[in-house]
Design a protein around this motif. Structure first.
Motif, PDB file in Angstrom:
ATOM      1  N   ILE A  29       0.861  -1.193   0.000  1.00 46.52           N
ATOM      2  CA  ILE A  29       0.000   0.000   0.000  1.00 46.52           C
ATOM      3  C   ILE A  29       0.895   1.241   0.000  1.00 46.52           C
ATOM      4  O   ILE A  29       1.782   1.371   0.845  1.00 46.52           O
ATOM      5  CB  ILE A  29      -0.923  -0.001   1.237  1.00 46.52           C
ATOM      6  N   PRO A  30       0.687   2.173  -0.951  1.00 48.65           N
ATOM      7  CA  PRO A  30       1.537   3.376  -0.998  1.00 48.65           C
ATOM      8  C   PRO A  30       1.304   4.258   0.231  1.00 48.65           C
ATOM      9  O   PRO A  30       0.169   4.576   0.571  1.00 48.65           O
ATOM     10  CB  PRO A  30       1.103   4.090  -2.284  1.00 48.65           C
ATOM     11  N   GLY A  31       2.390   4.658   0.863  1.00 48.11           N
ATOM     12  CA  GLY A  31       2.283   5.459   2.084  1.00 48.11           C
ATOM     13  C   GLY A  31       2.471   6.946   1.845  1.00 48.11           C
ATOM     14  O   GLY A  31       2.200   7.759   2.719  1.00 48.11           O
ATOM     15  N   SER A  32       2.945   7.336   0.663  1.00 48.45           N
ATOM     16  CA  SER A  32       3.231   8.746   0.408  1.00 48.45           C
ATOM     17  C   SER A  32       2.015   9.507  -0.107  1.00 48.45           C
ATOM     18  O   SER A  32       2.105  10.692  -0.373  1.00 48.45           O
ATOM     19  CB  SER A  32       4.369   8.863  -0.609  1.00 48.45           C
ATOM     20  N   MET A  33       0.893   8.851  -0.240  1.00 49.87           N
ATOM     21  CA  MET A  33      -0.306   9.507  -0.756  1.00 49.87           C
ATOM     22  C   MET A  33      -1.078  10.186   0.369  1.00 49.87           C
ATOM     23  O   MET A  33      -0.912   9.859   1.542  1.00 49.87           O
ATOM     24  CB  MET A  33      -1.219   8.477  -1.432  1.00 49.87           C
ATOM     25  N   ALA A  34      -1.931  11.112  -0.019  1.00 45.77           N
ATOM     26  CA  ALA A  34      -2.824  11.760   0.943  1.00 45.77           C
ATOM     27  C   ALA A  34      -3.844  10.728   1.423  1.00 45.77           C
ATOM     28  O   ALA A  34      -4.096   9.728   0.736  1.00 45.77           O
ATOM     29  CB  ALA A  34      -3.525  12.941   0.280  1.00 45.77           C
ATOM     30  N   PRO A  35      -4.427  10.928   2.603  1.00 44.60           N
ATOM     31  CA  PRO A  35      -5.364   9.924   3.137  1.00 44.60           C
ATOM     32  C   PRO A  35      -6.520   9.613   2.191  1.00 44.60           C
ATOM     33  O   PRO A  35      -6.888   8.445   2.034  1.00 44.60           O
ATOM     34  CB  PRO A  35      -5.873  10.558   4.434  1.00 44.60           C
ATOM     35  N   GLU A  36      -7.090  10.633   1.536  1.00 46.04           N
ATOM     36  CA  GLU A  36      -8.226  10.354   0.642  1.00 46.04           C
ATOM     37  C   GLU A  36      -7.783   9.569  -0.594  1.00 46.04           C
ATOM     38  O   GLU A  36      -8.508   8.703  -1.087  1.00 46.04           O
ATOM     39  CB  GLU A  36      -8.949  11.649   0.241  1.00 46.04           C
TER      40      GLU A  36
END
Length: 200
Positions: A139-146
């Motif tokens: 799961i990508p962690g650098s993305m915004a929560p939405e």
């Protein structure tokens, strides 16, 4: 007057040493120049030629008309600046009202954003708990929560996080059920081959 304009250079020359005066020699002071007697004249009536008077009077009238024009222009400019100032005051009041409205909108919007962000983070945590731990690294962690929530939803809809383990119902028999035994003597050779290779 001629005496005061001419300069006597003797005063600037070096003086030879003077012998001490003897009683026989007497020092006489230099005579002071005589002043001319002052004559008091009574001012006579001065006559100005008519052409000169007309010339000066014409210039005066011309300057007076220019002054009147300048004063009228100044009054017009003052009136216009007051009108513009009134418009600017109205504009200032309307922009001040708009500013307060926008500040209130920003305040309510920021409160709403904080509430929605808390809700999205809660939904994201719930989705992450449903994902098996071996897939958490994917799961990508650098993305915004939405964006992470949307990514998880799409991945689940495509079946990305399905576990390879079979879910077995609790309490069911784990031993394979006994299949009915068939008499091999009654089977045809084709049926025997199918049974041997596991096809039914």
């Amino acid at each position: 007057m001629k005496d005061s304009q001419t300069m006597n250079l003797q005063f600037f020359a070096e003086e030879p040493p003077t012998p001490e005066p003897t009683p026989a020699q007497e020092v006489t002071p230099a005579p002071e120049p005589k002043k001319a007697p002052e004559t008091k004249e009574t001012p006579a009536e001065i006559m100005i030629p008519k052409t000169r008077f007309d010339e000066v009077n014409g210039k005066y009238k011309e300057l007076q008309s220019k002054l009147d024009e300048l004063l009228a222009e100044k009054n017009d400019q003052d009136r216009k600046t007051k009108e513009q100032q009134g418009k600017f005051e109205e504009l200032y009041k309307s922009t001040a009202d708009d500013l307060t409205k926008h500040k209130e909108q920003v305040k309510t919007t920021s409160n709403r954003v904080q509430q929605l962000e808390a809700l999205i983070n809660g939904m994201l945590e719930a989705k992450l708990k449903a994902v098996p731990k071996e897939f958490h690294d994917l799961i990508p962690g650098s993305m915004a929560p939405e964006a992470r929530l949307e990514w998880l939803t799409q991945a689940e809809s495509k079946g990305f996080f399905k576990s390879t383990k079979r879910e077995e119902p609790v309490g069911a028999a784990t031993n394979p059920g006994q299949a009915q035994t068939t008499d091999l003597n009654k089977l045809t050779p084709a049926q025997l081959l199918r049974a041997a290779y596991g096809s039914k």
